[in-house]
Design a protein around this motif. Sequence first.
Motif, PDB file in Angstrom:
ATOM      1  N   GLU A  17       3.386 -12.016   0.180  1.00  7.56           N
ATOM      2  CA  GLU A  17       4.097 -10.971   0.919  1.00  7.56           C
ATOM      3  C   GLU A  17       5.615 -11.153   0.868  1.00  7.56           C
ATOM      4  O   GLU A  17       6.348 -10.174   0.690  1.00  7.56           O
ATOM      5  CB  GLU A  17       3.636 -10.965   2.385  1.00  7.56           C
ATOM      6  N   SER A  24       0.726  -6.312  -2.477  1.00  7.87           N
ATOM      7  CA  SER A  24      -0.283  -5.263  -2.665  1.00  7.87           C
ATOM      8  C   SER A  24      -0.864  -5.311  -4.066  1.00  7.87           C
ATOM      9  O   SER A  24      -2.068  -5.107  -4.268  1.00  7.87           O
ATOM     10  CB  SER A  24       0.323  -3.877  -2.384  1.00  7.87           C
ATOM     11  N   ALA A  45      -2.552  -2.776   4.432  1.00  8.38           N
ATOM     12  CA  ALA A  45      -1.582  -2.481   5.496  1.00  8.38           C
ATOM     13  C   ALA A  45      -1.875  -3.291   6.756  1.00  8.38           C
ATOM     14  O   ALA A  45      -0.956  -3.776   7.423  1.00  8.38           O
ATOM     15  CB  ALA A  45      -1.602  -0.989   5.814  1.00  8.38           C
ATOM     16  N   GLN A  48      -1.023  -6.972   6.432  1.00 13.65           N
ATOM     17  CA  GLN A  48       0.426  -7.165   6.456  1.00 13.65           C
ATOM     18  C   GLN A  48       0.948  -7.324   7.883  1.00 13.65           C
ATOM     19  O   GLN A  48       2.037  -7.861   8.090  1.00 13.65           O
ATOM     20  CB  GLN A  48       1.128  -5.994   5.761  1.00 13.65           C
ATOM     21  N   GLU A  52       3.785  -9.924   9.081  1.00 13.10           N
ATOM     22  CA  GLU A  52       4.939  -9.484   9.863  1.00 13.10           C
ATOM     23  C   GLU A  52       5.002 -10.214  11.202  1.00 13.10           C
ATOM     24  O   GLU A  52       6.090 -10.402  11.756  1.00 13.10           O
ATOM     25  CB  GLU A  52       4.892  -7.971  10.092  1.00 13.10           C
ATOM     26  N   ARG A 180       8.032  -5.179  -1.897  1.00 13.88           N
ATOM     27  CA  ARG A 180       8.990  -4.803  -0.857  1.00 13.88           C
ATOM     28  C   ARG A 180      10.215  -5.728  -0.896  1.00 13.88           C
ATOM     29  O   ARG A 180      11.360  -5.279  -0.934  1.00 13.88           O
ATOM     30  CB  ARG A 180       8.319  -4.886   0.515  1.00 13.88           C
ATOM     31  N   ALA A 206      11.632  -4.723   7.104  1.00 16.65           N
ATOM     32  CA  ALA A 206      10.198  -4.520   6.885  1.00 16.65           C
ATOM     33  C   ALA A 206       9.410  -4.439   8.190  1.00 16.65           C
ATOM     34  O   ALA A 206       8.314  -3.865   8.220  1.00 16.65           O
ATOM     35  CB  ALA A 206       9.637  -5.657   6.024  1.00 16.65           C
ATOM     36  N   VAL A 210       6.199  -2.004   8.332  1.00 16.97           N
ATOM     37  CA  VAL A 210       4.882  -2.636   8.156  1.00 16.97           C
ATOM     38  C   VAL A 210       4.031  -2.492   9.413  1.00 16.97           C
ATOM     39  O   VAL A 210       2.832  -2.181   9.330  1.00 16.97           O
ATOM     40  CB  VAL A 210       5.041  -4.118   7.776  1.00 16.97           C
ATOM     41  N   SER A 213       2.871   1.095   9.639  1.00 12.45           N
ATOM     42  CA  SER A 213       1.853   1.362   8.624  1.00 12.45           C
ATOM     43  C   SER A 213       0.517   0.742   9.018  1.00 12.45           C
ATOM     44  O   SER A 213      -0.539   1.365   8.880  1.00 12.45           O
ATOM     45  CB  SER A 213       2.310   0.799   7.277  1.00 12.45           C
ATOM     46  N   GLY A 214       0.558  -0.501   9.525  1.00 11.07           N
ATOM     47  CA  GLY A 214      -0.673  -1.171   9.927  1.00 11.07           C
ATOM     48  C   GLY A 214      -1.366  -0.459  11.069  1.00 11.07           C
ATOM     49  O   GLY A 214      -2.589  -0.271  11.053  1.00 11.07           O
TER      50      GLY A 214
END
Length: 290
Positions: A17, A24, A45, A48, A52, A180, A206, A210, A213-214
């Motif tokens: 990551e 990905s 996602a 991640q 994060e 990313r 990010a 992230v 998105s998750g």
Amino acid sequence: MSWLESFILGLVQGLTEFLPISSSAHLRLTAAFAGWHDPGAAFTAITQIGTEAAVLIYFRKDISRILAAWFGSLFGKVPRSDHDAQMGWLVIVGSIPIGVLGVTFKDQIEGPFRDLRLIATTLIVMGIVLGIADRLAARDETGGRHRVVRERKSLRELGVRDGLIFGICQAMALIPGVSRSGATISGGLLMGYTREAAARYSFLLAIPAVLASGVFELKDAGEGHVSWGPTIFATIVAFVVGYAVIAWFMKFITTKSFMPFVYYRVVLGLVLIVLVSMGVLSPHAGESAG
């Protein structure tokens, strides 16, 4: 998805990551090479979120300071010219491109963008871009026979224009294989920022993208062959491994170049093209079953 698959994919997510090699793409390739189903964009996602969480802990002092200053600036307790308050706004501004494009191209991200031929191409192209950016940074830092050392920019010189450019670079990572961190760090180096500054802003930028998105993909978790249990397990593994990797990476970039990652990306992309061209690997390996 078995527990072994989730462990390995979580390990891959945590390892890749923060490195400029695309997590990905590696999740997609790990499944393809192992003969497993493509874990899918939702699994990627959500796992991640684990990495994060590692960013939140590693940069906790920076994040708490930025949040305190940003909220303080809203109520006039902190000057809006304060660097940390401005960083809060710049993270928001830089997150706009990936938010807009992520929603606009959601179907492509979950479908055509996962074609192994496209992943191979982006691995090579973005690897070359990273190599060029790294060479330019090294030339500024060391100078040369006919050049003087050129001072590179810190995050204190980051403005709205550069913040948006960073954000556009980050949005490119919606395509597996771009990376990313690779895209944002390359963009930062090309704009004249130091390696450490580009990487630090890349990781901070990010966080909202992230996490959003998750959370957005949570509704799709547990569908198909990927159940909740393995997904959560992979996310935990990604967190533990990711924290160790980010600590190592931030020390690595202060004295080393990105060229090992450049060579790795190009070689992996070429190998992938050869395997797909020879019919050893289908460009859509695992997709139909996923």
